[in-house]
Motif scaffolding. Structure first.
Motif, short mmCIF file in Angstrom:
data_model
loop_
_atom_site.label_atom_id
_atom_site.label_comp_id
_atom_site.label_asym_id
_atom_site.label_seq_id
_atom_site.Cartn_x
_atom_site.Cartn_y
_atom_site.Cartn_z
N PRO A 112 0.81 -1.23 0.00
CA PRO A 112 0.00 0.00 0.00
C PRO A 112 0.85 1.28 0.00
O PRO A 112 0.50 2.25 -0.70
CB PRO A 112 -0.81 -0.11 1.30
N ALA A 113 1.93 1.30 0.78
CA ALA A 113 2.76 2.52 0.83
C ALA A 113 3.35 2.84 -0.54
O ALA A 113 3.37 4.00 -0.95
CB ALA A 113 3.86 2.34 1.87
N CYS A 114 3.83 1.82 -1.24
CA CYS A 114 4.40 2.05 -2.58
C CYS A 114 3.32 2.42 -3.60
O CYS A 114 3.56 3.22 -4.49
CB CYS A 114 5.17 0.82 -3.03
N ARG A 115 2.13 1.84 -3.45
CA ARG A 115 1.03 2.16 -4.37
C ARG A 115 0.63 3.62 -4.21
O ARG A 115 0.30 4.30 -5.17
CB ARG A 115 -0.16 1.26 -4.11
N LYS A 116 0.67 4.10 -2.96
CA LYS A 116 0.32 5.48 -2.66
C LYS A 116 1.28 6.43 -3.39
O LYS A 116 0.89 7.48 -3.90
CB LYS A 116 0.42 5.71 -1.16
N ASN A 117 2.56 6.05 -3.40
CA ASN A 117 3.58 6.89 -4.06
C ASN A 117 3.37 6.97 -5.57
O ASN A 117 3.92 7.85 -6.22
CB ASN A 117 4.98 6.32 -3.78
N ASP A 118 2.60 6.02 -6.11
CA ASP A 118 2.32 6.02 -7.55
C ASP A 118 1.35 7.12 -7.94
O ASP A 118 1.33 7.60 -9.06
CB ASP A 118 1.72 4.68 -8.00
N ASP A 119 0.48 7.51 -6.96
CA ASP A 119 -0.57 8.49 -7.29
C ASP A 119 -0.02 9.90 -7.50
O ASP A 119 0.96 10.27 -6.91
CB ASP A 119 -1.62 8.53 -6.16
#
Ligand SMILES: [Zn+2]
Ligand SMILES: [Zn+2]
Length: 146
Positions: free
Chosen positions: A139-146
């Motif tokens: 989730p933390a890395c996915r957040k950085n994608d936004d």
């Protein structure tokens, strides 16, 4: 998120595993039980050493002992690195999620991952250890994608 492990809980887990609750064992178990993700041996060593004077070999020996007595799970990650996490009980060989971006591991406490016991029995396999790893983006890395 799991709560931090108290020394009482650690003592109880050691006793349930038939182990004497020595001060060092309690400290090592609390260090592993205090995080909701699998810790590497050096991370555990740092956490224990922050609070007491204990040498590396002793900590590593205690980790092996706790794995042997099914208090902890050991993840062998191939590159000689190992991580340790707490078992809910002695049967608990839960799956793990590995984030391929940040290299973090998460303990997964879902009991519905399919493992076809009948198919395994049909092959006459006597399964002694289960190590399931899922890979993806946390989730933390996915957040950085936004
Ligand atoms: Zn990640
Ligand atoms: Zn785990």
């Amino acid at each position: 998120m799991k709560a931090r492990m108290s020394s009482k809980t650690a003592e109880h887990r050691l006793a349930a595993a038939g182990l004497e609750a020595t001060d060092h064992r309690v400290r090592v178990l609390m260090a592993v039980g205090g995080t909701p993700y699998p810790s590497s041996a050096p991370e555990i060593l740092d956490a224990v050493r922050a609070k007491s004077d204990i040498n590396r070999v002793t900590v590593y020996r205690i980790l092996d002992l706790l794995v042997e007595h099914e208090v902890l799970n050991r993840l062998d990650l191939g590159d000689k690195s190992r991580r340790f996490c707490l078992r809910e009980d002695h049967d608990d060989e839960h799956p793990h999620f590995h984030c391929t971006r940040c290299d973090r591991y998460l303990c997964l406490h879902c009991d519905t991952l399919p493992l076809d016991q009948k198919a395994l029995e049909a092959l006459s396999l006597d399964v002694r250890h289960v190590d399931i790893r899922l890979e993806g983006i946390c989730p933390a890395c996915r957040k950085n994608d936004d």
